[in-house]
Design an enzyme around this catalytic site. Structure first.
Site, PDB file in Angstrom:
ATOM      1  N   THR A   1       3.682   4.626   1.052  1.00  0.00           N
ATOM      2  CA  THR A   1       4.658   5.523   0.419  1.00  0.00           C
ATOM      3  C   THR A   1       6.064   4.922   0.479  1.00  0.00           C
ATOM      4  O   THR A   1       6.788   4.899  -0.516  1.00  0.00           O
ATOM      5  CB  THR A   1       4.636   6.902   1.125  1.00  0.00           C
ATOM      6  OG1 THR A   1       3.333   7.465   0.934  1.00  0.00           O
ATOM      7  CG2 THR A   1       5.689   7.842   0.585  1.00  0.00           C
TER       8      THR A   1
ATOM      9  N   ASN B   1      -6.522   5.897  -6.987  1.00  0.00           N
ATOM     10  CA  ASN B   1      -7.086   6.429  -5.748  1.00  0.00           C
ATOM     11  C   ASN B   1      -8.100   7.543  -5.963  1.00  0.00           C
ATOM     12  O   ASN B   1      -8.784   7.941  -5.034  1.00  0.00           O
ATOM     13  CB  ASN B   1      -5.969   6.923  -4.829  1.00  0.00           C
ATOM     14  CG  ASN B   1      -4.941   7.756  -5.555  1.00  0.00           C
ATOM     15  OD1 ASN B   1      -4.311   7.297  -6.495  1.00  0.00           O
ATOM     16  ND2 ASN B   1      -4.778   8.988  -5.137  1.00  0.00           N
TER      17      ASN B   1
ATOM     18  N   GLN C   1      -4.864   0.906  -2.868  1.00  0.00           N
ATOM     19  CA  GLN C   1      -6.333   1.038  -2.893  1.00  0.00           C
ATOM     20  C   GLN C   1      -7.019  -0.281  -3.256  1.00  0.00           C
ATOM     21  O   GLN C   1      -8.256  -0.322  -3.323  1.00  0.00           O
ATOM     22  CB  GLN C   1      -6.763   2.118  -3.889  1.00  0.00           C
ATOM     23  CG  GLN C   1      -6.321   3.513  -3.517  1.00  0.00           C
ATOM     24  CD  GLN C   1      -7.023   4.082  -2.277  1.00  0.00           C
ATOM     25  OE1 GLN C   1      -8.016   3.556  -1.797  1.00  0.00           O
ATOM     26  NE2 GLN C   1      -6.487   5.173  -1.752  1.00  0.00           N
TER      27      GLN C   1
ATOM     28  N   SER D   1      -0.986  -0.855   2.268  1.00  0.00           N
ATOM     29  CA  SER D   1      -0.965  -0.040   3.481  1.00  0.00           C
ATOM     30  C   SER D   1      -2.164  -0.412   4.356  1.00  0.00           C
ATOM     31  O   SER D   1      -3.261  -0.644   3.845  1.00  0.00           O
ATOM     32  CB  SER D   1      -1.054   1.429   3.051  1.00  0.00           C
ATOM     33  OG  SER D   1      -0.996   2.272   4.158  1.00  0.00           O
TER      34      SER D   1
ATOM     35  N   HIS E   1      -3.859   1.361   6.700  1.00  0.00           N
ATOM     36  CA  HIS E   1      -4.909   2.303   7.114  1.00  0.00           C
ATOM     37  C   HIS E   1      -6.032   2.457   6.094  1.00  0.00           C
ATOM     38  O   HIS E   1      -7.018   3.129   6.365  1.00  0.00           O
ATOM     39  CB  HIS E   1      -4.311   3.654   7.535  1.00  0.00           C
ATOM     40  CG  HIS E   1      -3.818   4.534   6.438  1.00  0.00           C
ATOM     41  ND1 HIS E   1      -4.554   5.591   5.970  1.00  0.00           N
ATOM     42  CD2 HIS E   1      -2.661   4.536   5.732  1.00  0.00           C
ATOM     43  CE1 HIS E   1      -3.847   6.218   5.019  1.00  0.00           C
ATOM     44  NE2 HIS E   1      -2.708   5.587   4.857  1.00  0.00           N
TER      45      HIS E   1
ATOM     46  N   THR F   1      13.859  -1.041  13.586  1.00  0.00           N
ATOM     47  CA  THR F   1      13.120  -1.953  14.463  1.00  0.00           C
ATOM     48  C   THR F   1      11.656  -2.034  14.014  1.00  0.00           C
ATOM     49  O   THR F   1      11.018  -1.004  13.784  1.00  0.00           O
ATOM     50  CB  THR F   1      13.212  -1.472  15.920  1.00  0.00           C
ATOM     51  OG1 THR F   1      14.597  -1.382  16.251  1.00  0.00           O
ATOM     52  CG2 THR F   1      12.508  -2.425  16.879  1.00  0.00           C
TER      53      THR F   1
ATOM     54  N   CYS G   1      -3.741  13.670  -0.733  1.00  0.00           N
ATOM     55  CA  CYS G   1      -2.402  14.237  -0.871  1.00  0.00           C
ATOM     56  C   CYS G   1      -2.395  15.450  -1.786  1.00  0.00           C
ATOM     57  O   CYS G   1      -1.459  16.225  -1.793  1.00  0.00           O
ATOM     58  CB  CYS G   1      -1.448  13.185  -1.424  1.00  0.00           C
ATOM     59  SG  CYS G   1      -1.523  11.665  -0.493  1.00  0.00           S
TER      60      CYS G   1
END
Ligand code: PLP
Length: 379
Positions: free
Chosen positions: A72, A151, A181, A201, A203, A239, A324
């Site tokens: 995102t 997705n 995806q 991403s 995950h 960071t 989502c």
């Protein structure tokens, strides 16, 4: 209780290597990568090794990978950064109706700020036709954002056509793709694909949540979205999440050969489609050219959410759309032209390398039972 997980497009189970990398970095590399002393330098080396590993997979330079907190954030950074950079040259942005909300909502924001957004419509399979791409991209287009894999239905878009259309229109547009995806599931060669910006991403590929990256092609120079201490060469202040970045690297290292795995997934996908269509109660909403990690189906006459919870009680986890969308009717299937009955009864089945044909057999048995035990809805 043993369960069958078929919701891998929502998230995947972290793999052993990813967990090990995350844990060891948490314990042993807790220095701040910006610190000038040894602990900082060691942490910085760790994240740069991870950067290198990701770059190798994408055939790009490691300096072109910028870590973000998730897909995102990568999408927000790409769109807002490219729009701000391009504003002096034009205000036209080309995208699609079926992007992930992290793109769609950002486009809405840009529209409120005076940008003109063109949203292309897909065909029934979720694919944007090349002609639509060519005619939408004009000389004054400053940004094109088209997802690589959808997705909800797994549709794959033709990014090479978009890159070519930009060139043919002599447009200054930067080309962004949301590859959340797609990354780690299909071969992506950035030296050939023609995109300037790409989001991904961890995950979705058995890595940890809370870590993603944005590829920014050398020379694309978008404006940073997060400003502050100037980390990630000033592109993304904050960071760096060293343990999560190392966990991401672990997930990448654990990936099987992408092309071989794609063949395995295609076999599983073809089996699923064939077995679904053998029944008289399941219809398939994904096209045959979809990435074989996602197959969207409908069990007409039964609400998606009711089916989802029936399956859950049997230990089978699926999605009623994108995670989502939280139960709302799918705007993706709507854009593809499906009727309300199909949309209201849609389920997204999404695979990982851990799934087998017996998972599909179990799903079909459970769905059959659902049609026998659940009341048909009035939809
Ligand atoms: N883009 C697509 C296509 C997705 O499927 C998702 C997550 O489902 C995202 C972006 C957002 O990624 P993240 O969960 O890392 O923010």
């Amino acid at each position: 209780m043993q369960f069958i997980y078929l919701d891998n497009s929502a998230t995947t189970k972290p793999c052993e290597l990813s967990v090990l990398h995350t844990q060891s970095a948490l314990k042993d590399y807790w220095g701040n990568p910006s610190s000038l002393h040894r602990l900082g330098v060691e942490a910085e080396e760790k994240i740069n090794n991870s950067r290198q590993k990701i770059a190798e997979l994408l055939h790009c330079r490691s300096e072109e990978i910028f870590f973000t907190s998730c897909g995102t954030e990568a999408n927000n950074t790409a769109l807002l950064g490219a729009a701000l950079k391009g504003i002096k040259r034009g205000k036209r942005i080309v995208s699609t109706e079926i992007e992930h909300p992290s793109v769609l909502e950002t486009l809405k924001k840009l529209e409120q700020d005076g940008f003109e957004v063109i949203r292309l419509k897909p065909d029934e399979n979720g694919v944007i036709e090349n002609e639509a791409i060519y005619s939408a991209i004009t000389k004054d287009t400053i940004l094109v954002s088209i997802m690589l894999v959808n997705n909800e239905n797994g549709a794959i878009q033709n990014l090479t056509a978009a890159a070519d259309a930009i060139k043919k229109a002599s447009s200054p547009a930067l080309l962004h793709t949301d590859a959340v995806q797609a990354f780690g599931k299909m071969p992506i060669n950035l030296s050939k694909l023609g995109v300037d910006l790409l989001s991904a991403s961890a995950h979705k590929i058995h890595g940890p949540k809370g870590i993603g990256f944005l590829y920014i092609k050398k020379g694309a120079n978008i404006k940073p979205y997060l400003t502050g201490g100037g980390q990630e060469k000033g592109m993304r202040s904050g960071t760096e999440a060293v343990p999560l970045i190392c966990g991401f690297e672990g997930a990448v290292k654990a990936l099987p050969n992408i092309e071989n795995q794609l063949k395995n997934q295609k076999e599983l996908w073809d089996y699923a489609k064939q077995e679904f269509l053998k029944t008289d109660f399941i219809t398939v909403n994904s096209g045959d050219e979809a990435l074989p990690y996602i197959i969207n189906i409908s069990v007409k006459g039964y609400h998606s959410e009711t089916l989802l919870h029936f399956l859950e009680a049997k230990g089978i986890f699926v999605s009623s759309g994108s995670a989502c969308a939280k139960g709302e009717g799918s705007y993706v299937l709507k854009a593809c032209g499906f009727d309300k009955k199909t949309i209201d009864s849609a389920l997204r089945i999404s695979f990982s390398r851990d799934n087998t044909k017996s998972d599909i057999d179990a799903l079909i048995i459970a769905l059959k039972e659902a049609t026998e035990k659940l009341q048909r809805s009035k939809i």
